[in-house]
Write an enzyme that holds these catalytic residues in place. Structure first.
Site, PDB file in Angstrom:
ATOM      1  N   LEU A 122       0.379   3.609  -5.497  1.00  0.00           N
ATOM      2  CA  LEU A 122       0.954   2.441  -4.839  1.00  0.00           C
ATOM      3  C   LEU A 122      -0.040   1.774  -3.894  1.00  0.00           C
ATOM      4  O   LEU A 122      -0.948   2.420  -3.375  1.00  0.00           O
ATOM      5  CB  LEU A 122       2.274   2.780  -4.145  1.00  0.00           C
ATOM      6  N   HIS A 123       0.137   0.493  -3.734  1.00  0.00           N
ATOM      7  CA  HIS A 123      -0.713  -0.311  -2.871  1.00  0.00           C
ATOM      8  C   HIS A 123       0.048  -1.579  -2.504  1.00  0.00           C
ATOM      9  O   HIS A 123       0.789  -2.110  -3.310  1.00  0.00           O
ATOM     10  CB  HIS A 123      -2.052  -0.643  -3.539  1.00  0.00           C
TER      11      HIS A 123
END
Length: 179
Positions: A122-123
């Site tokens: 995730l980012h």
């Protein structure tokens, strides 16, 4: 208008080494290398880092990325979650100081149906926006015009992070360290 000529992009498209040194996850491996400037990493904290997007929607398009490899937002422990959120705040501040945008879009692409090209780490995307930056190019021709080179944007954003209180810059080629 159906075509925009950008002949300088052919070197990037035809490159042989398309992340050849990356074995598994680009977001896990790039921060382990000693090449922050080359990898566009502008800031680091204990549990996350900030990296310019290689394919920006606008100048200053960054990603705040936790060190832990997960595509599940709920998998972030409280300390990591707070650190990630605080680093997002610092990112907004740095981009405001460096680029003076009129606003921001920020968000996560969670799951492989959400659109991002990397769904297993995730980012959070932080995209500076200016009044009128959506013109006929992306609307009619699905083309984005980036008005500043990544290297110049790196300099502006890196300097803005470095001027924030509680940050240190080990050297000119390293990301700013958020304490």
């Amino acid at each position: 208008m159906e075509q925009v000529f950008a002949p300088w992009r052919i070197e990037w498209i035809r490159r042989e080494d398309k992340n050849a040194e990356i074995e598994d996850c680009v977001f896990c491996e790039l921060p382990e290398q000693d090449t922050d400037r080359e990898n566009l990493i502008v800031a680091r904290s204990d549990h996350a880092f900030v990296m310019l997007n290689n394919y920006p929607y606008n100048p200053g398009h960054t990603m705040v990325i936790p060190h832990v490899h997960t595509g599940e937002y709920a998998a972030l422990e409280d300390e990591m979650l707070l650190d990630h959120a605080r680093l997002k705040q610092r990112t907004f501040d740095a981009l405001e100081a460096a680029l003076e945008p009129d606003g921001f879009n920020a968000g996560l692409n969670l799951g492989n149906g959400a659109g991002g090209s990397i769904d297993d780490h995730l980012h959070t995307h932080v995209v500076p926006r200016w009044q009128g930056d959506t013109n006929f190019m992306p609307v009619l021709s699905d083309t984005t015009v980036i008005v500043e080179a990544l290297e110049a944007t790196y300099e502006h954003v890196h300097e803005a992070f470095a001027t924030q209180e509680g940050t240190t810059v080990p050297d000119a080629d390293s990301a700013v360290v958020i304490e």
